[in-house]
Design a protein around this motif. Structure first.
Motif, PDB file in Angstrom:
ATOM      1  N   VAL A 315     -29.790  -3.479 -75.456  1.00 15.54           N
ATOM      2  CA  VAL A 315     -31.177  -3.712 -75.031  1.00 15.54           C
ATOM      3  C   VAL A 315     -32.031  -2.480 -75.331  1.00 15.54           C
ATOM      4  O   VAL A 315     -33.158  -2.598 -75.846  1.00 15.54           O
ATOM      5  N   VAL A 316     -31.496  -1.284 -75.029  1.00 19.41           N
ATOM      6  CA  VAL A 316     -32.222  -0.048 -75.337  1.00 19.41           C
ATOM      7  C   VAL A 316     -32.452   0.073 -76.834  1.00 19.41           C
ATOM      8  O   VAL A 316     -33.558   0.396 -77.290  1.00 19.41           O
ATOM      9  N   ALA A 317     -31.409  -0.201 -77.640  1.00 20.20           N
ATOM     10  CA  ALA A 317     -31.544  -0.120 -79.099  1.00 20.20           C
ATOM     11  C   ALA A 317     -32.577  -1.122 -79.610  1.00 20.20           C
ATOM     12  O   ALA A 317     -33.374  -0.812 -80.507  1.00 20.20           O
ATOM     13  N   GLY A 318     -32.592  -2.315 -79.012  1.00 17.77           N
ATOM     14  CA  GLY A 318     -33.580  -3.309 -79.416  1.00 17.77           C
ATOM     15  C   GLY A 318     -34.995  -2.861 -79.125  1.00 17.77           C
ATOM     16  O   GLY A 318     -35.918  -3.077 -79.929  1.00 17.77           O
ATOM     17  N   GLY A 319     -35.188  -2.213 -77.974  1.00 14.42           N
ATOM     18  CA  GLY A 319     -36.510  -1.685 -77.654  1.00 14.42           C
ATOM     19  C   GLY A 319     -36.960  -0.631 -78.645  1.00 14.42           C
ATOM     20  O   GLY A 319     -38.114  -0.623 -79.088  1.00 14.42           O
ATOM     21  N   LEU A 320     -36.047   0.268 -79.018  1.00 14.09           N
ATOM     22  CA  LEU A 320     -36.387   1.306 -79.995  1.00 14.09           C
ATOM     23  C   LEU A 320     -36.693   0.701 -81.363  1.00 14.09           C
ATOM     24  O   LEU A 320     -37.571   1.192 -82.089  1.00 14.09           O
ATOM     25  N   LEU A 321     -35.982  -0.368 -81.728  1.00 11.39           N
ATOM     26  CA  LEU A 321     -36.280  -1.043 -83.001  1.00 11.39           C
ATOM     27  C   LEU A 321     -37.674  -1.673 -82.981  1.00 11.39           C
ATOM     28  O   LEU A 321     -38.379  -1.678 -84.006  1.00 11.39           O
ATOM     29  N   LEU A 322     -38.073  -2.206 -81.827  1.00  4.98           N
ATOM     30  CA  LEU A 322     -39.432  -2.751 -81.727  1.00  4.98           C
ATOM     31  C   LEU A 322     -40.473  -1.646 -81.899  1.00  4.98           C
ATOM     32  O   LEU A 322     -41.536  -1.872 -82.493  1.00  4.98           O
ATOM     33  N   ASN A 323     -40.175  -0.452 -81.389  1.00  4.85           N
ATOM     34  CA  ASN A 323     -41.079   0.679 -81.632  1.00  4.85           C
ATOM     35  C   ASN A 323     -41.222   0.933 -83.125  1.00  4.85           C
ATOM     36  O   ASN A 323     -42.317   1.199 -83.628  1.00  4.85           O
ATOM     37  N   ALA A 324     -40.094   0.875 -83.830  1.00  6.69           N
ATOM     38  CA  ALA A 324     -40.120   1.074 -85.285  1.00  6.69           C
ATOM     39  C   ALA A 324     -40.952   0.000 -85.970  1.00  6.69           C
ATOM     40  O   ALA A 324     -41.707   0.280 -86.915  1.00  6.69           O
ATOM     41  N   VAL A 325     -40.831  -1.233 -85.507  1.00 10.14           N
ATOM     42  CA  VAL A 325     -41.628  -2.326 -86.082  1.00 10.14           C
ATOM     43  C   VAL A 325     -43.117  -2.070 -85.867  1.00 10.14           C
ATOM     44  O   VAL A 325     -43.944  -2.325 -86.752  1.00 10.14           O
TER      45      VAL A 325
END
Length: 482
Positions: A315-325
């Motif tokens: 979940v944390v990694a997914g949040g960081l990926l959304l930041n990248a998006v």
């Protein structure tokens, strides 16, 4: 929740007051960064000692003292006459703010002992940050359209009054039953480590990577090593650095820091772009950012259920990926229109809400309740260091790109020419004293230079978020929701 709301409103409102503040106080580019950064820098340097002090004397007591001081200094900051005085007032706000933040999380950790309740409470705590960030632009926008820039600092007064009246009645006191002594040398070492590093990062934007910038960074890192060695030798360390041996704890701290880094760096240029490039009023800019800030709240509350079915690390990694998006959308949009900026900030808001809530819960759940103050202080330190670096790193790179790209026409006074070459706000102000064609040339050059810096910082933010997401998957993959 009131002090959380207060700190968040204060941070967001200041970002929106930068254009008005730039016109009124005429700060240099470096002074402008210090106005933004000094608060978080002092706050970050004192969070750990204040967390330890709260464990010793009582977290509620420290919270109330900090609240009173924060309100008084905020009122004084509204009327300062110069950029230097505002930097000093912001430093004092950092001192009292450091008393507030560790107390909020540590009180939550001791009030809510059932994991599911604690996780919801932390989600509400994180939503308080986002709610304040959402409220700040709206209320601040109205104030900035009708009053001077200093009026935004007076927002703390109506928040602090109920806190100071009801806090002693409703909040339970808690403290560490076996606290260690206050270690003044460790406090000095923390400050000696952080100030030179941030100063060096800022110096890179003005003088490049030379002795003037690299030497302070080296000095700060050396003091950081001394601080760590002192904590390892002490029976009762101010900061138990051994906690970082726990991969869940250290990985969550890193995710916390980098997520805030991405958010603060984004807001730093977004608020200026909306007002100074797209010529939106402060209130209009706040409304444009509102959906993204509301999504931060929604995401923080929603992930409480998500981690029941998906491992927290993912979940944390997914949040960081959304930041990248979000940063990718900025790069892809190109023209910097309102639609692209709004969508980018909404995606970033989803990512920050998810990553912040779960990383904070992992930090607190990995330590015993008696050490909640220290763990909360470390979590808040990561938050504030991320805030400092978001403006210091991305802001300095943006400032350097702007200086290299702007073309200042002839006909300006030396002061106006210097201001126009330092910041976009200075260029907009200087253009008002030029004839039509020259003013238009200056504005076009300044806005193009600013947007070029935005592209550079967005690319850096994108790469950092991808690396952070990969690190979260590797380090936090075994973490479980207790």
């Amino acid at each position: 929740m009131l002090p959380v709301l207060l700190i968040s409103v204060d941070n967001t409102v200041l970002s929106f007051a930068i254009p008005s503040l730039s016109r009124a106080l005429a700060p240099t580019g470096t002074e402008l960064l210090w106005i933004v950064d000094i608060y978080a820098l002092v706050l970050a340097g004192l969070l750990v000692p204040m967390g330890a002090l709260g464990d010793r004397i009582g977290r509620r007591k420290l919270l109330l003292v900090g609240s009173a001081g924060f309100g008084l200094v905020s009122a004084a900051a509204a009327f300062v006459p110069s950029a230097e005085a505002l930097i000093g007032a912001r430093a004092l706000l950092g001192l009292f703010g450091a008393m507030l933040m560790p107390a909020t999380l540590s009180l939550i950790r001791n009030i809510f002992t059932v994991p599911s309740q604690r996780r919801i409470a932390i989600a509400v705590w994180a939503a308080g940050f986002s709610g304040g960030a959402a409220l700040g632009p709206i209320v601040g926008g109205v104030l900035l359209e009708h009053f001077w820039w200093g009026s935004v600092f007076l927002l703390s007064v109506p928040v602090l009054i109920p806190l100071l009246v009801l806090g002693p009645i409703l909040l339970p006191e808690s403290r560490d039953p076996n606290p260690g002594p206050v270690d003044l040398l460790s406090v000095l070492l923390v400050m000696a480590a952080m100030f030179p590093v941030v100063y060096g990062i800022k110096a890179i934007s003005t003088s490049g990577a030379g002795a003037e910038s690299l030497l302070p960074i080296a000095v700060g890192l050396a003091f950081g090593v001394l601080f760590v060695r002192r904590q390892l030798r002490r029976l009762h360390p101010m900061l138990d650095v051994r906690l970082f041996r726990n991969p869940t704890f250290s990985g969550s701290i890193g995710a916390n820091l980098l997520s805030v880094f991405s958010l603060v760096g984004f807001i730093f240029f977004l608020s200026q772009h909306l007002q100074l490039v797209l010529e939106k009023s402060p209130q209009e800019a706040g409304l444009i950012m509102l959906p993204g800030l509301l999504l931060t709240i929604i995401a923080g509350l929603a992930v409480v259920r998500v981690v029941r079915h998906i491992r927290p690390g993912y979940v944390v990694a997914g949040g960081l990926l959304l930041n990248a998006v979000g940063y990718t959308i900025i790069l892809a949009a190109g023209d910097g229109g309102v639609g692209g900026l709004m969508v980018a900030f909404m995606v970033l808001g989803l990512g920050v809400g998810a990553a912040e809530t779960i990383s904070n819960d992992l930090i607190l759940s990995s330590v015993p309740p008696t050490k909640a103050g220290a763990a909360s202080a470390i979590s808040e330190t990561a938050y504030e260091v991320g805030s400092v670096l978001g403006t210091a790193v991305l802001g300095s790179i943006l400032t350097a790109d702007y200086r290299n790209g702007v073309s200042v026409p002839e006909g300006l006074s030396p002061d106006d020419a210097a201001a126009a070459s330092e910041t976009l706000g200075g260029a907009v102000e200087a253009a008002q004293r030029l004839p039509g064609e020259s003013a238009q040339q200056l504005l076009e050059s300044a806005r193009a230079a600013f947007d070029s810096g935005v592209d550079t910082t967005s690319l850096i933010g994108l790469v950092l978020m991808l690396v952070a997401a990969a690190g979260a998957v590797v380090i936090l993959r075994r973490a479980t929701a207790d």
